[in-house]
Design a protein around this motif. Structure first.
Motif, short mmCIF file in Angstrom:
data_model
loop_
_atom_site.label_atom_id
_atom_site.label_comp_id
_atom_site.label_asym_id
_atom_site.label_seq_id
_atom_site.Cartn_x
_atom_site.Cartn_y
_atom_site.Cartn_z
N ILE A 38 -3.81 -29.97 14.84
CA ILE A 38 -2.45 -30.39 14.46
C ILE A 38 -1.66 -29.21 13.91
O ILE A 38 -0.50 -28.97 14.29
N THR A 39 -2.28 -28.45 13.02
CA THR A 39 -1.58 -27.33 12.38
C THR A 39 -1.41 -26.15 13.31
O THR A 39 -0.33 -25.57 13.42
N LYS A 40 -2.48 -25.78 14.02
CA LYS A 40 -2.41 -24.61 14.90
C LYS A 40 -1.39 -24.81 16.01
O LYS A 40 -0.65 -23.88 16.38
N SER A 41 -1.32 -26.03 16.56
CA SER A 41 -0.40 -26.28 17.67
C SER A 41 1.00 -26.69 17.21
O SER A 41 1.90 -26.87 18.03
N GLY A 42 1.18 -26.86 15.90
CA GLY A 42 2.50 -27.21 15.38
C GLY A 42 2.95 -28.62 15.69
O GLY A 42 4.14 -28.89 15.83
N ILE A 43 1.99 -29.55 15.77
CA ILE A 43 2.32 -30.94 16.11
C ILE A 43 3.31 -31.55 15.12
O ILE A 43 4.22 -32.29 15.51
#
Length: 353
Positions: A38-43
């Motif tokens: 969630i955080t790495k992909s900027g969801i």
């Protein structure tokens, strides 16, 4: 993210925005791998501001209490050979972490490596820190059933996800509307145990699109007033779970009350070895009593694990508390919310704006 996947992601986000219009919705996931994706992909940057996704007690290392860290440190100081996963090395106890302890400490990738070390060193006592949720408990059970050597023992630190969710819902402090369930855990345990909860729940995979689709399904349930367990990870999860793994766990473990970092003792939320296997219980073997002594540090890890604070709410985040010198457990593990937000801060900054 490839262009076509980006378009699909934006389309799902638009549907979530439309569904959630005029409603404040708060969803909790209980999986460190979900937080990572969630955080790495900027969801979060794609979601409308009225739909918030928070991390709960989904990092097994993060919820390992100080008392258990103190116990493994004590065993190291007694001269036992300690085997542990790398994520646990810097987790702070009351006085120290394993990293700051002088002893014979080995980082291993699996419990089987610990058993190999015990067999190769028959004159030494080897202790493994058996940390993890339902996902890793079967490997511990398999080793016990296989018959490890007499000089091998373990601190059983396995915890069960559903009782922690039940505790969170009973407290109501996080004001949750639904749960994104952990795909890894459900692959082993199935979905039956979650059907007791009268809230929207969706089992999701770990790719960004899988998570977004799971969030869409959750928001849809919330808006429609439904409370079901839906499976969006059908390629891995079956309702009945992994029957072979569950049978091994049933043979080796009894369910017990257990401490969690950031929580009180949660009833029926952990495993202990059955009486016939207690010779492999390091706490009993070496007569060590778990004593929970809270150490006040100013860290908000306890509240982050309960979904009522974000890592950036903590005054220590990124300052006094960093991965190489953590104050709280959430900054240690690669599945900890603080560690993830520290590592992918740029992505999170986009999310927060």
């Amino acid at each position: 993210m490839p262009v076509d996947q980006e378009q699909i992601a934006k389309s799902l986000a638009a549907k979530i925005d439309k569904l959630a219009a005029g409603k404040d919705i708060k969803i909790m996931h209980v999986c460190g791998t979900h937080e990572y994706a969630i955080t790495k992909s900027g969801i979060r940057s794609l979601l409308p501001p009225n739909v918030k996704v928070v991390m709960g007690p989904g990092c097994p290392v993060c919820v390992t209490p100080q008392a258990e860290i103190d116990a493994i440190v004590e065993l190291a100081e007694q001269g036992k050979v300690i085997c542990t996963y790398g994520d646990l090395l810097r987790v702070p106890g009351t006085k120290s972490s394993l990293y700051d302890t002088v002893g014979d400490i080995h980082i291993v990738q699996s419990i089987s490596q610990s058993v190999d070390i015990a067999r190769q060193n028959p004159s030494k006592e080897v202790v493994f820190m058996a940390v993890g949720f339902e996902t890793t408990a079967p490997t511990t059970a398999a080793i016990v059933l296989d018959g490890p050597p007499e000089n091998f023992s373990m601190i059983v630190s396995h915890r069960l996800v559903p009782p922690a969710m039940k505790w969170l819902m009973q407290q109501g402090e996080a004001k949750l509307h639904g749960f994104l369930l952990p795909g890894h855990v459900c692959t082993i345990a199935g979905s039956h145990d979650y059907e007791q909860f009268p809230v929207p729940q969706v089992i999701a995979g770990f790719e960004p699109l899988e998570i977004l689709y799971g969030l869409y399904m959750l928001v849809k349930q919330v808006v429609e007033g439904r409370a079901e367990v839906e499976n969006a990870y059908t390629r891995a999860v079956r309702c009945q779970g992994n029957q072979k793994a569950l049978k091994m766990m049933e043979e080796v473990f009894d369910v017990c009350d257990i401490m969690w970092r950031g929580f009180p003792v949660i009833p029926d939320s952990g495993y202990k070895l059955k009486p016939q296997y207690e010779k492999f219980d390091a706490l009993k073997k070496y007569n060590i009593e778990l004593k929970e002594v809270k150490k006040e540090t100013g860290c908000l890890c306890n509240e982050i694990l309960r979904g009522i604070r974000d890592p950036t709410d903590c005054k220590l985040f990124g300052k006094a508390c960093k991965p190489l010198k953590p104050v709280g457990a959430c900054m240690v593990s690669s599945e900890g919310a603080c560690r993830i937000w520290f590592t992918y801060g740029k992505a999170h900054k986009v999310v927060k704006e």
